[in-house]
Design an enzyme around this catalytic site. Sequence first.
Site, short mmCIF file in Angstrom:
data_model
loop_
_atom_site.label_atom_id
_atom_site.label_comp_id
_atom_site.label_asym_id
_atom_site.label_seq_id
_atom_site.Cartn_x
_atom_site.Cartn_y
_atom_site.Cartn_z
CG LEU A 98 15.21 -2.75 -15.01
CD1 LEU A 98 16.54 -3.70 -14.99
CD2 LEU A 98 15.25 -1.95 -13.65
N PRO A 117 14.36 -2.71 -2.72
CG PRO A 117 14.94 -2.55 -0.48
CD PRO A 117 13.86 -3.01 -1.47
CB ALA A 154 -0.88 0.01 1.21
CB CYS A 160 12.48 4.64 -9.97
SG CYS A 160 10.62 3.86 -9.40
CG ASN A 220 12.84 4.31 -14.38
OD1 ASN A 220 12.02 5.25 -14.64
ND2 ASN A 220 12.56 3.57 -13.32
CB ALA A 221 18.65 3.44 -17.98
CG PHE A 228 6.15 3.22 -17.63
CD1 PHE A 228 7.65 2.88 -17.72
CD2 PHE A 228 5.39 2.01 -17.94
CE1 PHE A 228 8.12 2.06 -18.24
CE2 PHE A 228 6.13 1.05 -18.52
CZ PHE A 228 7.45 0.79 -18.79
NE ARG A 266 3.07 1.99 3.90
CZ ARG A 266 4.33 1.56 3.50
NH1 ARG A 266 4.11 0.28 2.79
NH2 ARG A 266 5.47 1.99 3.64
#
Length: 467
Positions: free
Chosen positions: A221, A94, A11, A276, A224-225, A166, A40
């Site tokens: 990936l 992470p 969540a 990210c 974002n790169a 995204f 949360r």
Amino acid sequence: MTIQRICCIGAGYVGGPTMAVIADRCPQVRVQVVDINQARIDAWNDADLGKLPVYEPGLDSVVERARGRNLHFSTDVEASIAAADMVFISVNTPTKTKGLGAGQASDLRWVEACARTVAKAAKGHTIVVEKSTLPVRTAAAIQTILEAASEGEDQPTFSVLSNPEFLAEGTAIRDLETPDRVLIGGDDPAAVEALAEIYANWVPQQQILRTNLWSSELSKLTANAFLAQRISSINSIAAFCEASGADVREVARAIGTDSRIGLKFLNAGPGFGGSCFQKDILNLVYLCRHFGLPEVADYWESVVALNTWQQHRIARLVVQKLFGTVTGKRLAILGFAFKADTNDTRESPAIRICRDLLEEGAQLAIHDPKVTAQQIARDLQQEAAPQPDALSGTGSWAEAGSVEDAVTGADAVLVLTEWHHYKVLNWMALAALMRKPAWLFDARAVINPEQVRAAGLTLWRVGDGEG
């Protein structure tokens, strides 16, 4: 295959808003968001929509429309999985801090734990959707765990899909409601179409892309790169502009008019942050090395290295401009979130810049409209404290309740987050509260230079050769 009940495990910043929009746009589908964090879940269920655990413009209105109708939040994880036709995994991934791949590889312990919980609790046929950002071929591990639970008669069966998010924080609701594309990767056509039908309630079919599992995982990936690469690229040019007398905004406008390049992500600043970009690039670096592509790994690793360099560079520049020392000096920090319109501080540029200044003995007064003092303390790994003796050499920080409180007696102001409120400040009035000579370091290039200079402040602006 028609989906009537959805369960989302997680969540947080992705699971909460995504499921809220799905519930809002699909009133015929019951959406259950589950998390083991009771506090949360309580915040998501709070009657005061101002207490939602995620700050995102427009989210409160979406939750208000759907919550209690077909959107529910609970800690009853296994029962929610058992009742669901489709389960989204939207938990944190992470970067590992120790062990194999430390500093680069994703820590998948929570993803694996979710897969095992789904395998244990699911009934009948369940579609499992990867929503978390995951390394390529993670779906194979999830499939293996789920298949082990499918052995024997009357056991549950599973299909695994990849459906990466995204979302840009600060515009997440808009990104969900009017996405550039929705990406669904999978090898089971019926499962792919079942998820596509959910999105088709509001997303045009031509914007729902279908790929295999591995292409879907890698696309997240790579996206974002590429975006992070543009930020590091323009920041490298910003430093060159400062040295050569050029203006990075003029350079960005000139190159951005080239249709092959475009104007987006060409704003120089203190570097990228958020949950990210750095994590995903380091994951890509790790995977490239794993697959025997060291040159490719080095290339992408340099994007992260330049981002870190930019933040250290800004901190060093502040020290240099303030006569070579900030020991005992009060510095007003405006903005701690990694970008405007979010309370997320993960990998925020402000963290590294503030840590460097604390190491130099500065006294920081930190203001941010959405970030709590408790979060700042966790990020700086230092509790707020009263200002020590000015020449003790010990850096400290304190929360400022307003911009005026932050700048009072300050030798300099650093603008580190582009909150709209900071763009319209009265610098003539604020300058009168500061100790002279006073500086303004605009790391976001959002302040009016003429107003700042008219107020008698010395201005440094990122990428400005006149600074």
